[in-house]
Write an enzyme that holds these catalytic residues in place. Structure first.
Site, PDB file in Angstrom:
ATOM      1  N   GLY A  13       0.724  -1.250  -0.030  1.00  0.00           N
ATOM      2  CA  GLY A  13       0.058  -0.030  -0.119  1.00  0.00           C
ATOM      3  C   GLY A  13       0.759   1.416  -0.011  1.00  0.00           C
ATOM      4  CB  ILE A  14       0.419   4.340   2.008  1.00  0.00           C
ATOM      5  CG1 ILE A  14      -0.965   4.540   1.615  1.00  0.00           C
ATOM      6  CG2 ILE A  14       1.296   5.712   2.324  1.00  0.00           C
ATOM      7  CD1 ILE A  14      -1.874   5.420   2.514  1.00  0.00           C
ATOM      8  CB  ALA A  68       2.900  -0.566  10.394  1.00  0.00           C
ATOM      9  CB  SER A 119      -7.813   7.947   8.076  1.00  0.00           C
ATOM     10  OG  SER A 119      -8.711   7.508   7.417  1.00  0.00           O
ATOM     11  CE1 TYR A 131      -7.632   2.680   9.854  1.00  0.00           C
ATOM     12  CE2 TYR A 131      -9.176   4.425   9.038  1.00  0.00           C
ATOM     13  CZ  TYR A 131      -7.976   3.614   9.053  1.00  0.00           C
ATOM     14  OH  TYR A 131      -7.099   4.017   7.989  1.00  0.00           O
ATOM     15  CE  LYS A 135      -4.945   5.128  10.634  1.00  0.00           C
ATOM     16  NZ  LYS A 135      -3.589   5.035  10.480  1.00  0.00           N
ATOM     17  CB  THR A 166      -4.441   0.337  -0.453  1.00  0.00           C
ATOM     18  OG1 THR A 166      -5.622   0.661   0.479  1.00  0.00           O
ATOM     19  CG2 THR A 166      -3.518   1.693  -0.143  1.00  0.00           C
TER      20      THR A 166
END
Length: 223
Positions: A13-14, A68, A119, A131, A135, A166
């Protein structure tokens, strides 16, 4: 000797895009996966730092890029405490552990950088309480460390992406209707490419961005 950069979550991904872009810019980059260093476990971080020849240099680290992380989606009524603990422990506490461990290496340079991947969900994402909270915590951690570490010559910034192309994003937006609904909420109606995030990382660690610290910079295609 070229400037050393450690990227956690650098195998996909990123993180993978950051690895490729920064290597092409002639930085000395070490990208880790969860198999190399599991940031959810202090013992794994300690073992990695103790055994890595990459980190034994007297020149320390020029930049730490924290990519990560983990994602979980569920309604509050069904969201388990175990899932909450896992996401917070990985995304927020894991990033804190890594920054703390890397600090002595970053302090060996007169100027160095910490970049965290946040995010737009930090503003609140339905069905993703852990989540979103993790963030939002990353944003607060970024601003706190920027204020504390400025006297050490360490710039600390975060990048808050929207929907990046992603595997994780495409597993969430797993059909055309979901993609149309979520991507259509942005002005540009598209995924953000991982390389676009990596380009901002490259800029933020450059001398031209020396005055930028304590910021959470959005790349969201106009959400």
């Amino acid at each position: 000797m070229s400037q050393k950069i450690l990227i956690s979550g650098g195998s996909r991904g990123i993180g993978k895009a950051c690895t490729q872009v920064l290597k092409s810019a002639h930085y000395d980059v070490l990208a880790t996966s969860s198999k190399d260093m599991n940031i959810a476990k202090q013992s794994s971080i300690d073992e990695f730092f103790n055994q890595s020849s990459f980190l034994s240099s007297k020149n320390g680290l020029y930049a730490l890029i924290c990519c990560a992380g983990s994602f979980h989606s569920d309604a509050l009524a069904n969201h388990s405490l175990e899932a909450w603990d896992h996401i917070i422990n990985t995304n927020l506490s894991g990033t804190f552990r890594l920054c703390k461990k890397a600090l002595p290496y970053l302090q060996k340079n007169t100027n160095s950088h910490i970049i965290m991947i946040s995010s737009v969900s930090a503003e609140g994402e339905a069905f993703a309480p852990a989540y979103s909270a993790s963030k939002a915590g990353i944003n607060g951690l970024t601003k706190s460390l920027a204020k504390e570490l400025a006297s050490d010559g360490i710039n600390v910034n975060a990048i808050a992406p929207g929907w990046v192309r992603t595997d994780m994003a495409q597993s969430i937006l797993h059909n055309e209707d979901l993609e149309k609904n979520h991507l259509g909420a942005s002005l540009q109606n598209r995924y953000i490419e991982p390389e676009e995030i990596a380009a901002l990382v490259k800029y933020l660690i450059s001398p031209e961005a020396k005055a930028i610290t304590g910021q959470v910079l959005s790349i969201d295609a106009g959400l």
